[in-house]
Design a protein around this motif. Structure first.
Motif, PDB file in Angstrom:
ATOM      1  N   THR A 178      37.575   3.164 -24.607  1.00 54.06           N
ATOM      2  CA  THR A 178      36.925   1.900 -24.969  1.00 54.06           C
ATOM      3  C   THR A 178      35.995   2.114 -26.166  1.00 54.06           C
ATOM      4  O   THR A 178      35.469   3.221 -26.374  1.00 54.06           O
ATOM      5  N   PRO A 179      35.769   1.074 -26.967  1.00 55.05           N
ATOM      6  CA  PRO A 179      34.844   1.208 -28.097  1.00 55.05           C
ATOM      7  C   PRO A 179      33.453   1.687 -27.698  1.00 55.05           C
ATOM      8  O   PRO A 179      32.844   2.495 -28.403  1.00 55.05           O
ATOM      9  N   GLN A 180      32.922   1.202 -26.552  1.00 58.90           N
ATOM     10  CA  GLN A 180      31.597   1.642 -26.132  1.00 58.90           C
ATOM     11  C   GLN A 180      31.590   3.109 -25.748  1.00 58.90           C
ATOM     12  O   GLN A 180      30.658   3.857 -26.093  1.00 58.90           O
ATOM     13  N   ALA A 181      32.624   3.558 -25.037  1.00 61.77           N
ATOM     14  CA  ALA A 181      32.702   4.972 -24.674  1.00 61.77           C
ATOM     15  C   ALA A 181      32.787   5.838 -25.926  1.00 61.77           C
ATOM     16  O   ALA A 181      32.151   6.900 -26.011  1.00 61.77           O
ATOM     17  N   PHE A 182      33.560   5.384 -26.918  1.00 60.77           N
ATOM     18  CA  PHE A 182      33.678   6.157 -28.160  1.00 60.77           C
ATOM     19  C   PHE A 182      32.330   6.251 -28.863  1.00 60.77           C
ATOM     20  O   PHE A 182      31.929   7.324 -29.320  1.00 60.77           O
ATOM     21  N   ARG A 183      31.612   5.135 -28.948  1.00 61.87           N
ATOM     22  CA  ARG A 183      30.285   5.164 -29.573  1.00 61.87           C
ATOM     23  C   ARG A 183      29.363   6.139 -28.833  1.00 61.87           C
ATOM     24  O   ARG A 183      28.649   6.935 -29.472  1.00 61.87           O
ATOM     25  N   ASP A 184      29.375   6.085 -27.508  1.00 63.83           N
ATOM     26  CA  ASP A 184      28.528   6.980 -26.714  1.00 63.83           C
ATOM     27  C   ASP A 184      28.876   8.441 -26.983  1.00 63.83           C
ATOM     28  O   ASP A 184      27.988   9.304 -27.063  1.00 63.83           O
TER      29      ASP A 184
END
Length: 269
Positions: A29-35
């Motif tokens: 997910t985009p949020q997981a990638f950012r994290d």
């Protein structure tokens, strides 16, 4: 944690994709990638560009905690979701695409599990913005199973086609499915690439091992994968899949995104 060789991470997609359309857990997910990118920077990892990686390996002058972020296949969501995150942190990366499938879809997968790939215009755009484009064969075949003439098409032909598309030489290669042998590695070297990437089975500068990051990784498993001993442990557990499943059960699995359909081109193919 010290690391003599650079850490090379391998992603596939970054997008909101429901589990029933992504049974191989390829889409983070985009949020997981950012994290994950934030965590790398907080831990002091030094992001490398494709050129810095190649030149540093040749000279032996890479920082001890350096990381190269790579993506395979060229999914549209990588440009839409991953690149803006990387740009916001000033982090370069490399994207490996099958040259004959530019603007198409991942048709090596079952029909329901296929997703759109970037167009030539999109690839030129990401290449200018710090996501260097490299070769991933021509149509995502297992190169250990093709004839000599076909192998040249998959290596030399892919390099020529992508070079014409981008207007610059293509300098690195990633093996589809991570599959390689001595004949394939020689063909890639003879095609003029500077380096090539495998996955778990490394073999020198023309089959550099990478650490796969996928949809079921939690921050706990992601941190584990950054450890210098992880590749060795992964090779051992890969020979006993039940062990790997038990480890994931103990460490936890990220909940799969209920997701939304990839917009636009997803339903058109």
């Amino acid at each position: 944690m010290s690391r003599r060789a650079p850490l090379v991470l391998m992603y596939h997609g970054v997008d909101h994709v429901p589990a029933d359309r992504d049974p191989h857990a390829m889409f983070v997910t985009p949020q997981a990638f950012r994290d994950q990118v934030e965590h790398l920077l907080e831990e002091g990892f030094v992001p490398l560009s494709e050129r810095a990686y190649v030149e540093g390996r040749c000279s032996g002058s890479l920082p001890p905690r350096s990381v190269l972020i790579t993506f395979d296949d060229g999914y549209v969501g990588v440009g839409e979701h991953a690149l803006p995150v990387l740009e916001s942190f000033g982090v370069p990366s490399v994207l490996y695409v099958p040259a004959a499938l530019v603007g198409g879809c991942s048709d090596w997968l079952e029909p329901r599990h296929r997703h759109p790939l970037m167009t030539g215009e999109e690839l030129r755009s990401v290449d200018r913005r710090g996501m260097a484009v490299g070769a991933h064969g021509t149509d995502h075949q297992d190169l250990t199973r093709v004839s000599g003439g076909e192998l040249r098409r998959q290596t030399t032909g892919a390099r020529r086609a992508l070079g014409e598309l981008l207007g610059r030489p293509v300098t690195s290669f990633a093996f589809p499915f991570g599959s390689h042998d001595a004949r394939v590695r020689t063909a890639v070297r003879d095609a003029g690439y500077d380096t090539a990437f495998a996955v778990h089975e490394a073999a020198g500068g023309f089959a550099v091992g990478r650490v796969d990051v996928n949809a079921i990784d939690t921050m706990r498993t992601f941190r584990l994968k950054l450890h210098r001993l992880y590749p060795r442990a992964r090779r051992v557990s890969g020979r006993v899949p039940a062990v790997r499943r038990v480890v994931h059960d103990l460490l936890g699995r990220a909940p799969r995104d209920p997701g939304v359909e990839l917009a636009g081109r997803a339903g058109a193919r």
